[in-house]
Write an enzyme that holds these catalytic residues in place. Structure first.
Site, mmCIF file in Angstrom:
data_model
loop_
_atom_site.group_PDB
_atom_site.id
_atom_site.type_symbol
_atom_site.label_atom_id
_atom_site.label_comp_id
_atom_site.label_asym_id
_atom_site.label_seq_id
_atom_site.Cartn_x
_atom_site.Cartn_y
_atom_site.Cartn_z
ATOM 1 N N ARG A 68 -19.309 -4.689 -58.592
ATOM 2 C CA ARG A 68 -18.114 -5.323 -58.023
ATOM 3 C C ARG A 68 -18.551 -6.206 -56.867
ATOM 4 O O ARG A 68 -19.675 -6.131 -56.385
ATOM 5 C CB ARG A 68 -17.115 -4.262 -57.519
ATOM 6 C CG ARG A 68 -17.667 -3.364 -56.409
ATOM 7 C CD ARG A 68 -16.576 -2.673 -55.634
ATOM 8 N NE ARG A 68 -17.086 -1.696 -54.685
ATOM 9 C CZ ARG A 68 -17.592 -1.971 -53.490
ATOM 10 N NH1 ARG A 68 -17.705 -3.220 -53.093
ATOM 11 N NH2 ARG A 68 -18.009 -1.003 -52.688
ATOM 12 N N ASP A 71 -18.913 -5.281 -50.029
ATOM 13 C CA ASP A 71 -20.042 -4.548 -49.468
ATOM 14 C C ASP A 71 -19.778 -3.053 -49.573
ATOM 15 O O ASP A 71 -19.169 -2.585 -50.535
ATOM 16 C CB ASP A 71 -20.260 -4.996 -48.016
ATOM 17 C CG ASP A 71 -21.706 -4.926 -47.578
ATOM 18 O OD1 ASP A 71 -22.189 -3.799 -47.363
ATOM 19 O OD2 ASP A 71 -22.357 -5.983 -47.453
ATOM 20 N N HIS A 75 -14.574 6.045 -50.246
ATOM 21 C CA HIS A 75 -13.384 6.501 -50.958
ATOM 22 C C HIS A 75 -13.274 8.011 -50.812
ATOM 23 O O HIS A 75 -14.289 8.717 -50.853
ATOM 24 C CB HIS A 75 -13.467 6.174 -52.453
ATOM 25 C CG HIS A 75 -13.512 4.714 -52.754
ATOM 26 N ND1 HIS A 75 -12.562 3.827 -52.301
ATOM 27 C CD2 HIS A 75 -14.392 3.975 -53.479
ATOM 28 C CE1 HIS A 75 -12.863 2.614 -52.728
ATOM 29 N NE2 HIS A 75 -13.970 2.677 -53.448
ATOM 30 N N SER A 135 -8.859 -2.162 -48.943
ATOM 31 C CA SER A 135 -10.053 -2.898 -49.352
ATOM 32 C C SER A 135 -9.919 -3.325 -50.808
ATOM 33 O O SER A 135 -9.284 -2.628 -51.609
ATOM 34 C CB SER A 135 -11.298 -2.021 -49.191
ATOM 35 O OG SER A 135 -11.480 -1.651 -47.836
ATOM 36 N N ALA A 150 -8.297 -0.254 -52.860
ATOM 37 C CA ALA A 150 -8.138 1.082 -52.280
ATOM 38 C C ALA A 150 -7.238 0.956 -51.063
ATOM 39 O O ALA A 150 -7.572 0.231 -50.110
ATOM 40 C CB ALA A 150 -9.490 1.669 -51.895
ATOM 41 N N CYS A 166 -17.008 -2.597 -45.425
ATOM 42 C CA CYS A 166 -16.975 -3.912 -46.064
ATOM 43 C C CYS A 166 -17.911 -4.897 -45.369
ATOM 44 O O CYS A 166 -17.682 -6.118 -45.393
ATOM 45 C CB CYS A 166 -15.543 -4.455 -46.109
ATOM 46 S SG CYS A 166 -14.418 -3.365 -46.998
#
Length: 207
Positions: A68, A71, A75, A135, A150, A166
């Site tokens: 993806r 950075d 989660h 994010s 998320a 990120c």
């Protein structure tokens, strides 16, 4: 209006969620219905394909490298993760436009809860005045999307201190519960997403 599959898979590990995504991507590539995967992850750190390992501040952490954009991020339970599996070849073939749609969807979703949030030029995601609220990181295979966004509903934000979220040093993290001063639950948000996602998608990225 074409049907979209909504799959709520509860709280699951990252590898299992990736397996489900890959299965759905293959089905859409074969002409199957688009899908939205809704879940919470067991605690995990992931990093995008081009992410900088230097943004992992704890040397004991080994984030999962995934296909993806974006950075490193965290989660965990209390965070609503949504993975849209969409046929972007029929929705404009414009990844930038798709990312802007996801931001718009999140801003409108949060506004419906009374939480004002905004985007930041040059930075993908959604913020409030107190920090980053959601994010976004996506990938595509033959123009079928995977990964997604998320949204922090009520997670423990402490794990974010072990990374530059990120890729942004000193990035503050907030949640809907912190913004509202009352605890929200992921299941409440899943219902809102299931109702609102497809109509807004078809408005901004029609097939």
């Amino acid at each position: 209006m074409e049907h979209m599959i909504f799959k709520d898979v509860g709280v699951i590990g990252y590898a299992e969620a990736l397996r489900i995504q890959e299965q759905l991507v293959a089905e859409v590539q074969q002409g199957g219905e688009e899908a939205l995967l809704l879940l919470e992850h067991l605690p995990v750190y992931t990093i995008g394909a081009g992410g900088d390992r230097g943004n992992v501040l704890d040397p004991e952490l080994e984030p999962v490298r995934v296909n993806r954009g974006g950075d490193v991020t965290y989660h965990g339970p209390g965070q609503l993760v949504c993975y849209p599996i969409l046929d972007l070849s029929r929705r404009g073939r414009d990844l930038h436009r798709y990312l802007r749609f996801l931001e718009r969807f999140l801003v409108e979703l949060c506004a419906g809860l009374g939480v004002g949030c905004h985007t930041v030029p040059g930075r993908t995601g959604v913020w409030t005045g107190n920090g980053k609220l959601a994010s976004i990181g996506v990938g595509v295979r033959r123009w079928v999307s995977m990964h997604g966004f998320a949204l922090n509903v009520s997670p423990d934000t402490a794990p974010f201190s072990r990374i530059n979220p990120c890729g942004m040093p000193g990035c503050s993290i907030t949640s809907l519960s912190l913004e509202l001063g009352e605890e929200l639950f992921v299941d409440e948000l899943k219902e809102m997403v299931a109702i609102r996602f497809q109509p807004l998608l078809n408005l901004h990225l029609p097939r």
